[in-house]
Scaffold this active site. Structure first.
Site, short mmCIF file in Angstrom:
data_model
loop_
_atom_site.label_atom_id
_atom_site.label_comp_id
_atom_site.label_asym_id
_atom_site.label_seq_id
_atom_site.Cartn_x
_atom_site.Cartn_y
_atom_site.Cartn_z
N ASP A 39 60.58 67.45 13.46
CA ASP A 39 59.15 67.40 13.13
C ASP A 39 58.29 67.04 14.34
OD1 ASP A 39 60.14 67.76 10.61
OD2 ASP A 39 59.15 66.01 9.72
N HIS B 33 62.95 64.12 15.02
CA HIS B 33 61.70 64.46 15.68
C HIS B 33 61.97 64.94 17.10
CE1 HIS B 33 60.52 61.83 12.38
NE2 HIS B 33 59.36 62.43 12.39
ZN LIG Z 1 55.69 64.03 11.24
#
Ligand SMILES: [Zn+2]
Length: 390
Positions: free
Chosen positions: A198, A350
């Protein structure tokens, strides 16, 4: 002077042999062409192990069986691999290493002489003619390749008729054994993992993409619109390398995103517009920032479904964004702690330096533990905190 002559002769001879071989080699295969039967005079031969074969219109059969049926004796010289056949004062030399069959009169025939089931296979016609037999090929009855001399009493038609039952039975068996078998399905890994990243693309995304490519695994990126605008080349690379690009909205600010159902949809629409401008693709999958619970109640979910989006959360949280001091070791440890026992693992990560550094080890661990890697498609049944499968 004399020495030179010998050298030249040897070189020429070697050249000749070399020239002969490639053509002969073309005959050699693993067997398994259509069946063919071989007769000598009035006897249809039986081959217990290696079966006669048709190559390029020539019938090949185990030379020992043929020779013995003709009453020839067979001598094999292991040191040279040469086979000599003798009959009534005539002889034939088979030289498999050089792909040569030499008859009594000194004629050298280029011939593929190959082993099948430990039997030396040779062209039936050349062996028969080498001992003065007539050679016939009767297609309808078998096909049958038949060697005859004055001892034969049956015509080819009579010979085929006499053996038709046996040939029909053997043909049926052969067809049974050579029926095309359905290709075995490649075993599917019973466990599936979705690697998801992400908040990118950013300065760490290239390292992640490199690792995915090196390891030959796929993944899904939930990207932010403004990051796409900063790193269009990375977005294009995600698409070109075959990964899924999903949506993560524009602001990553819960007070803005979740004001209404419509603001969520709008964030995804804006993100999608930038994605289309950047890569030419539209995405149908989204992940909302901070996860969908409690942020996405029924009315919100209905609105995003109506806009065509499938909502994804995760069931493994790497906690890689918990702090700035997060290490690669901690991220690796967290993932390998949470994944075991899951048949379908959706891992939240991430685009971060520590995650990019841990990724090779994470992927190796997943491979070692039997996980197959998939990316998320619009058609993949979504995993989310509401168990909303739309
Ligand atoms: Zn996020």
């Amino acid at each position: 002077m004399r020495g030179n002559w010998i050298c030249t002769f040897v070189a020429l001879f070697a050249l000749l042999l070399f020239a002969v071989q490639p053509a002969a080699a073309a005959h050699i295969d693993e067997g398994g062409s259509d069946p063919v039967w071989v007769g000598v005079n009035d006897t249809l031969l039986t081959f217990p192990d290696a079966q006669p074969d048709l190559h390029d219109g020539m019938t090949y059969a185990p030379v020992r069986t043929i020779a013995e049926a003709m009453g020839a004796s067979v001598l094999w010289v292991p040191s040279t691999e040469i086979v000599q056949l003798y009959k009534d004062g005539r002889h034939i030399t088979l030289d498999p290493p050089h792909s040569v069959l030499k008859t009594d009169d000194g004629t050298q025939h280029e011939a593929a002489l190959y082993l099948q089931n430990q039997r030396l296979m040779a062209p039936v016609r050349l062996v028969g003619e080498g001992f003065g037999y007539a050679v016939s090929f009767h297609r309808e009855g078998g096909p049958i390749t038949r060697l005859t001399d004055s001892a034969a009493s049956l015509s080819d038609e009579q010979f085929a008729a006499q053996n038709q039952d046996r040939i029909a039975a053997e043909k049926a068996t052969w067809r049974e054994e050579h029926q095309p078998k359905p290709a075995p399905e490649p075993p599917k890994p019973e466990k599936t993992v979705y690697l998801t990243f992400d908040d990118g693309p950013n300065e760490y995304t290239a390292q992640i993409l490199d690792t995915l490519k090196d390891q030959g695994v796929t993944a899904t990126f939930f990207v932010l619109g403004p990051q796409l605008q900063k790193h269009p080349d990375l977005a294009k690379r995600m698409v070109n390398d075959g990964y899924t690009v999903g949506l993560h909205g524009m602001t990553h600010d819960s007070s803005k995103i979740y004001r209404t159902a419509q603001t969520v949809v709008q964030e995804m629409e804006d993100d999608n517009t930038i994605l289309t401008q950047t890569t030419g693709l539209r995405s149908a999958v989204m992940r909302v920032p901070y996860g969908s619970k409690p942020w996405m109640p029924q009315a919100y979910r209905d609105a995003t479904v109506a806009a065509g989006y499938h909502m994804w959360d995760w069931n493994v949280d790497s906690y890689d964004s918990r702090s700035n001091s997060r290490t690669a070791d901690e991220t690796y440890a967290e993932i390998t702690r949470q994944v075991p026992g899951k048949k379908e693992a959706v891992i939240l990560m991430h685009d971060k330096k520590s995650t990019a550094d841990a990724l090779p080890r994470i992927i190796q661990w997943l491979k070692d533990n039997g996980y197959g890697f998939e990316r998320i498609y619009g058609s993949t049944p979504p995993v989310n905190f509401w168990n909303d499968e739309r």
